[in-house]
Design an enzyme around this catalytic site. Structure first.
Site, PDB file in Angstrom:
ATOM      1  N   ARG A 147       0.816  -1.215   0.000  1.00 32.10           N
ATOM      2  CA  ARG A 147       0.000   0.000   0.000  1.00 32.10           C
ATOM      3  C   ARG A 147       0.839   1.250   0.000  1.00 32.10           C
ATOM      4  O   ARG A 147       1.996   1.247   0.410  1.00 32.10           O
ATOM      5  CB  ARG A 147      -0.870   0.017   1.274  1.00 32.10           C
ATOM      6  CG  ARG A 147      -1.644  -1.234   1.557  1.00 32.10           C
ATOM      7  CD  ARG A 147      -3.083  -1.103   1.195  1.00 32.10           C
ATOM      8  NE  ARG A 147      -3.612   0.210   1.488  1.00 32.10           N
ATOM      9  CZ  ARG A 147      -4.375   0.499   2.528  1.00 32.10           C
ATOM     10  NH1 ARG A 147      -4.667  -0.431   3.404  1.00 32.10           N
ATOM     11  NH2 ARG A 147      -4.858   1.709   2.690  1.00 32.10           N
TER      12      ARG A 147
ATOM     13  N   ARG B 124       0.398   3.942 -16.402  1.00 30.10           N
ATOM     14  CA  ARG B 124       0.711   3.333 -17.713  1.00 30.10           C
ATOM     15  C   ARG B 124       1.828   4.141 -18.378  1.00 30.10           C
ATOM     16  O   ARG B 124       2.805   3.576 -18.867  1.00 30.10           O
ATOM     17  CB  ARG B 124      -0.555   3.322 -18.568  1.00 30.10           C
ATOM     18  CG  ARG B 124      -0.482   2.497 -19.799  1.00 30.10           C
ATOM     19  CD  ARG B 124      -0.395   0.985 -19.548  1.00 30.10           C
ATOM     20  NE  ARG B 124      -1.652   0.295 -19.451  1.00 30.10           N
ATOM     21  CZ  ARG B 124      -1.852  -0.785 -18.688  1.00 30.10           C
ATOM     22  NH1 ARG B 124      -0.884  -1.283 -17.955  1.00 30.10           N
ATOM     23  NH2 ARG B 124      -3.030  -1.366 -18.641  1.00 30.10           N
TER      24      ARG B 124
ATOM     25  N   CYS C 229     -10.437   4.284  -9.235  1.00 28.17           N
ATOM     26  CA  CYS C 229     -11.814   4.563  -8.836  1.00 28.17           C
ATOM     27  C   CYS C 229     -11.831   5.789  -7.936  1.00 28.17           C
ATOM     28  O   CYS C 229     -10.793   6.242  -7.458  1.00 28.17           O
ATOM     29  CB  CYS C 229     -12.437   3.370  -8.135  1.00 28.17           C
ATOM     30  SG  CYS C 229     -11.623   2.969  -6.617  1.00 28.17           S
TER      31      CYS C 229
ATOM     32  N   GLU D   8     -13.236   7.735  -4.554  1.00 23.79           N
ATOM     33  CA  GLU D   8     -13.746   7.426  -3.216  1.00 23.79           C
ATOM     34  C   GLU D   8     -15.003   8.238  -2.931  1.00 23.79           C
ATOM     35  O   GLU D   8     -15.164   9.332  -3.469  1.00 23.79           O
ATOM     36  CB  GLU D   8     -12.683   7.782  -2.172  1.00 23.79           C
ATOM     37  CG  GLU D   8     -11.450   6.924  -2.286  1.00 23.79           C
ATOM     38  CD  GLU D   8     -10.316   7.408  -1.408  1.00 23.79           C
ATOM     39  OE1 GLU D   8     -10.527   8.311  -0.573  1.00 23.79           O
ATOM     40  OE2 GLU D   8      -9.212   6.882  -1.571  1.00 23.79           O
TER      41      GLU D   8
ATOM     42  N   ARG E 265      -4.554   7.116  -3.355  1.00 23.85           N
ATOM     43  CA  ARG E 265      -4.116   5.910  -2.640  1.00 23.85           C
ATOM     44  C   ARG E 265      -3.834   4.811  -3.653  1.00 23.85           C
ATOM     45  O   ARG E 265      -4.461   4.765  -4.716  1.00 23.85           O
ATOM     46  CB  ARG E 265      -5.220   5.417  -1.699  1.00 23.85           C
ATOM     47  CG  ARG E 265      -5.467   6.323  -0.521  1.00 23.85           C
ATOM     48  CD  ARG E 265      -6.468   5.667   0.424  1.00 23.85           C
ATOM     49  NE  ARG E 265      -6.635   6.439   1.627  1.00 23.85           N
ATOM     50  CZ  ARG E 265      -7.405   7.518   1.727  1.00 23.85           C
ATOM     51  NH1 ARG E 265      -8.082   7.964   0.682  1.00 23.85           N
ATOM     52  NH2 ARG E 265      -7.500   8.150   2.874  1.00 23.85           N
TER      53      ARG E 265
ATOM     54  N   TYR F 197       4.263   6.407   2.107  1.00 22.88           N
ATOM     55  CA  TYR F 197       3.324   7.532   2.226  1.00 22.88           C
ATOM     56  C   TYR F 197       4.092   8.822   1.990  1.00 22.88           C
ATOM     57  O   TYR F 197       5.107   9.060   2.658  1.00 22.88           O
ATOM     58  CB  TYR F 197       2.637   7.512   3.599  1.00 22.88           C
ATOM     59  CG  TYR F 197       1.646   6.366   3.671  1.00 22.88           C
ATOM     60  CD1 TYR F 197       0.304   6.577   3.430  1.00 22.88           C
ATOM     61  CD2 TYR F 197       2.083   5.072   3.879  1.00 22.88           C
ATOM     62  CE1 TYR F 197      -0.591   5.519   3.421  1.00 22.88           C
ATOM     63  CE2 TYR F 197       1.208   4.003   3.867  1.00 22.88           C
ATOM     64  CZ  TYR F 197      -0.135   4.237   3.636  1.00 22.88           C
ATOM     65  OH  TYR F 197      -1.010   3.197   3.612  1.00 22.88           O
TER      66      TYR F 197
ATOM     67  N   ARG G  13      -0.577   7.545   7.814  1.00 22.21           N
ATOM     68  CA  ARG G  13       0.115   6.439   8.479  1.00 22.21           C
ATOM     69  C   ARG G  13       1.425   6.917   9.074  1.00 22.21           C
ATOM     70  O   ARG G  13       2.489   6.582   8.595  1.00 22.21           O
ATOM     71  CB  ARG G  13       0.363   5.299   7.466  1.00 22.21           C
ATOM     72  CG  ARG G  13      -0.869   4.580   6.998  1.00 22.21           C
ATOM     73  CD  ARG G  13      -1.651   3.919   8.141  1.00 22.21           C
ATOM     74  NE  ARG G  13      -0.864   2.960   8.884  1.00 22.21           N
ATOM     75  CZ  ARG G  13      -0.857   1.651   8.633  1.00 22.21           C
ATOM     76  NH1 ARG G  13      -1.592   1.145   7.677  1.00 22.21           N
ATOM     77  NH2 ARG G  13      -0.119   0.831   9.360  1.00 22.21           N
TER      78      ARG G  13
END
Ligand code: DC
Length: 335
Positions: free
Chosen positions: A5, A61, A73, A75, A87, A103, A111
């Site tokens: 992540r 890409r 997508c 949020e 994210r 991060y 975080r």
């Protein structure tokens, strides 16, 4: 397969900034995890509703992620959440034991625990269970665990092999330039003496006592402390030993002194040794623990003491899981 992540933020919703920050985030993730791009299966992006100029997937890409699936997508709006935030989650076929999350920019606030270097110092006497606790705690925090006693043990083994008397500083000085200790990590610590992995060979009663003896010598400590500080400087870790909170990392963010009564420690070691087929009696183990305590507590340089700012944890009536949860709670409260 491993999922990794990360997140970043942009200062304004422009295609140029989305491109630059997405590429930087991905390249930091690749670097930190030694990712092989050909093994990345897919990358998911989600961004807050104010990131619209281009899809981060398109930016990925363009940044060279040409053969994996990419998803972007949006949020839902969440009150109080960070604005202009991207994210990411990378799925790779590589098996990475301790994935490093990244991060950047304002996303650091999401975080703090993993975007800042956190050092946890755990000191305590022989047999206090601090190694087990430190190892489990590091696993829960997803950071490195360093067993500093192993470095003194490897040094002591070097002395024994070269016929030097660990109690005689002059005799150790004579062989000092023939002893080189190092550590590497691949999920667990490997301790090396002159390039040989001696992680198992240093776990004998003879090496235990020799390590305690040789660790009284100033130039030996200087060398081992420098090695330990270098490991701690590179990233977050839990270090356990005798002088971590007082000498190795006096500025460690978290300091604990883990102990138990000598009898309780002897009992634990006795049960542990029995499982491994050991034959030492309870009396012998207790005598060894008391002798080592005395030696570690009374030596002139860096004796075993509880640092004034360390949290004292008596584990005599606690299970390992209880101790780990207790330390974890104290860390999470402060982060
Ligand atoms: O934690 P351990 O039993 O593996 O350590 C072996 C010896 O090394 C211990 O008796 C004292 C010494 N030691 C030290 O002086 N400082 C440390 N940070 C860790 C261990």
């Amino acid at each position: 397969m491993t999922a990794i992540r990360g997140a970043t933020t942009i200062s304004q919703d422009t295609a140029e900034e989305i491109r630059t920050e997405t590429a930087r985030l991905l390249s930091e993730l690749v670097r930190a995890n030694s990712l092989d791009i050909s093994q990345v299966l897919c990358i998911f992006f989600s961004s807050t509703q104010d990131v619209t100029a281009i899809y981060p997937a398109k930016a990925a890409r363009e940044a060279g992620f040409v053969s994996c699936a990419l998803f972007s997508c949006m949020e839902p709006p969440i009150a109080g959440s960070l604005p202009l935030c991207i994210r990411v989650m990378i799925q790779t076929e590589q098996k990475i034991e301790l994935p490093k999350y990244v991060y950047l920019n304002e996303a650091v606030r999401l975080r703090k625990d993993i975007s800042e270097v956190i050092n946890v110092a755990i000191d305590g006497p022989a047999g206090s269970g601090k190694s087990t606790v430190a190892r489990l705690l590091a696993k829960k925090l997803n950071i490195l665990f360093m067993d500093t006693g192993a470095t003194y043990r490897a040094y002591a083994l070097g002395c024994l092999r070269l016929g030097a008397d660990p109690a005689d500083e002059a005799s150790v000085a004579k062989v000092a330039d023939q002893i080189s200790v190092d550590v590497t990590y691949d999920g667990t610590q490997h301790t090396f003496l002159n390039g040989e992995d001696v992680s198992d060979k240093i776990r004998t009663p003879e090496v235990s006592m020799a390590a305690s003896t040789v660790s009284k010598i100033g130039f030996v400590r200087e060398k081992m402390v420098a090695l330990q500080q270098e490991v701690a400087r590179k990233g977050s870790c839990v270090l356990e030993g005798r002088d971590i909170g007082t000498k190795v990392l006096p500025d460690a963010r978290f300091k604990f002194f883990v102990t138990a009564s000598p009898e309780e420690r002897a009992k634990r070691r006795f049960l542990q040794d029995r499982k491994k087929g050991g034959s030492e009696s309870m009396e012998e183990i207790l005598a060894d623990i008391i002798a080592r305590d005395r030696q570690d507590e009374t030596r002139a340089i860096s004796p075993l003491v509880c640092a004034p700012d360390a949290e004292y944890v008596d584990t005599s009536n606690m299970s390992v899981d209880e101790v780990v949860s207790c330390l974890l709670r104290k860390i999470q409260e402060k982060i």
